[in-house]
Design an enzyme around this catalytic site. Structure first.
Site, PDB file in Angstrom:
ATOM      1  N   GLY A 162      -2.834   4.647  -3.106  1.00 39.95           N
ATOM      2  CA  GLY A 162      -2.426   3.830  -4.226  1.00 39.95           C
ATOM      3  C   GLY A 162      -1.614   2.629  -3.793  1.00 39.95           C
ATOM      4  N   PRO A 215       0.849  -1.203   0.000  1.00 42.39           N
ATOM      5  CG  PRO A 215      -0.667  -1.540   1.720  1.00 42.39           C
ATOM      6  CD  PRO A 215       0.649  -2.021   1.201  1.00 42.39           C
ATOM      7  CE  LYS A 216       2.621   7.401  -3.556  1.00 41.43           C
ATOM      8  NZ  LYS A 216       2.380   8.387  -2.496  1.00 41.43           N
ATOM      9  CD1 TRP A 217       2.537   2.665   3.766  1.00 39.92           C
ATOM     10  CD2 TRP A 217       0.782   3.144   5.060  1.00 39.92           C
ATOM     11  NE1 TRP A 217       2.097   1.489   4.309  1.00 39.92           N
ATOM     12  CE2 TRP A 217       1.024   1.746   5.117  1.00 39.92           C
ATOM     13  CE3 TRP A 217      -0.277   3.677   5.800  1.00 39.92           C
ATOM     14  CZ2 TRP A 217       0.241   0.890   5.873  1.00 39.92           C
ATOM     15  CZ3 TRP A 217      -1.051   2.825   6.565  1.00 39.92           C
ATOM     16  CH2 TRP A 217      -0.788   1.443   6.598  1.00 39.92           C
TER      17      TRP A 217
END
Length: 361
Positions: A178, A30-32
């Site tokens: 994203g 996951p894009k933090w």
């Protein structure tokens, strides 16, 4: 510090792509949406370093003891500092943590405590791991953080593209924006865009209510100021769109010239006063107002009669405004400014962060 990898180190970056790649040589995360941070520990000494090489220790004192207690005595980790509130990430609250007053920092560290999510390991003990394949670095990181407890977390990761696509669709409601894609065999390459990122993108029709001059050329346009009408009929400043070619910047100055005439006379933003950066409601700051985030940049703006509509692409919202700079798509001469409301925006259902954090084990 006397580590195999000493600060400053600029983190490895990602370039944007439209789709998740296929194949078996990738790992997805996951894009933090937080502050990218590198953590260096050498015995009793700990440094939390920002993406641009600045120390962050004083802004996040609540992280220092957990890092001291849970990390190996000598290591360097790559991660993201976030603030979670109401089961979602709160970037506004995170930004407020960068404050000049120590008393304010202490108060906010109690009211909005931060967490840190790690996703890479640059060194452990006397071993520099930057040239080791990511698959091995990930395995070492999982072992290192196997018993980690909040506020320290290990990011979820998968080699299953179907799972990654599911994350892309569902995790946005928790404030993530994203999916990051890494090569299983990839080395850690500081300050290079060797990873991939797939981000959300949506279209929105906005009112063009002003513009800023280009920072290097006062005869060329820099960005368009965008607005949306809220439920009460007030035009709120929601962000800007930019990234025009030099030719387009000059064409836009000429195109917008007629809309500058008498623009301020009945402009919906005419009477806005600069609001305190801490106390004003989200989305109500005058477009040219300074805050601690503008770093003294020239944010003066030129009003336009709010008669033009533009279609832009954006990734996601932060409160009532665009989180990042929107991208120009086309003029919408067939749309009325009054059609540009928040109602057109897609509402993403929330998702509990506990589900995401839990999968990182």
């Amino acid at each position: 510090m006397q580590l195999p990898v000493n600060p400053p180190v600029f983190p490895m970056l990602a370039k944007r792509v439209d789709q998740l790649p296929t194949g078996e040589e990738y790992i997805f995360e996951p894009k933090w949406d937080g502050f990218r941070s590198l953590v260096f520990r050498d015995g009793e000494e700990i440094l939390i370093q920002s993406r641009d090489g600045k120390p962050l220790n004083r802004y996040f004192p609540e992280l220092l003891r957990p890092l001291q207690e849970q990390l190996p005595s000598r290591c360097v980790l790559d991660g993201e500092i976030v603030v979670a509130r109401d089961q979602a990430l709160d970037f506004d609250a995170l930004q407020l943590r960068i404050h000049p007053a120590s008393s304010r920092i202490k108060l906010l560290s109690q009211q909005t405590p931060a967490s840190i999510i790690f996703f890479d390991l640059l060194c452990e003990g006397a071993v520099d791991l930057r040239h080791v394949p990511f698959q091995e670095r990930r395995q070492r990181l999982e072992s290192l953080l196997s018993s980690a407890a909040p506020p320290i977390h290990l990011t979820p990761a998968t080699t299953d593209r179907t799972v990654a696509w599911d994350w892309f669709r569902r995790f946005e409601g928790a404030g993530l924006d994203g999916v990051i894609v890494k090569s299983l065999s990839g080395r850690y390459e500081p300050d290079k865009r060797v990873m991939l990122k797939v981000k959300h993108e949506r279209d929105c029709d906005c009112v063009v209510a002003g513009f800023r001059w280009h920072k290097k050329d006062r005869t060329a346009l820099g960005s368009l100021l965008l607005g949306l009408f809220d439920d009460s009929g007030k035009l709120q400043h929601v962000g800007v769109c930019a990234s025009f070619t030099e030719k387009k910047r000059r064409e836009l100055v000429e195109c917008l010239a007629p809309y500058r005439r008498d623009a301020l006379a009945e402009h919906p933003w005419k009477d806005w006063a600069e609001l305190d950066a801490e106390g004003g409601p989200v989305g109500r700051r005058i477009p040219g107002a300074q805050s601690r985030w503008s770093h003294g940049k020239d944010l003066s703006w030129e009003p336009l009669r709010p008669e033009l509509v533009v279609e832009v692409a954006y990734d996601h919202m932060q409160g009532n405004r665009f989180r990042h700079t929107a991208q120009f798509r086309r003029w919408r001469m067939d749309k009325k400014p009054s059609d540009c409301t928040y109602a057109q925006l897609e509402v993403v259902a929330p998702l509990e962060l506990a589900e995401i954090f839990g999968r990182g084990r």
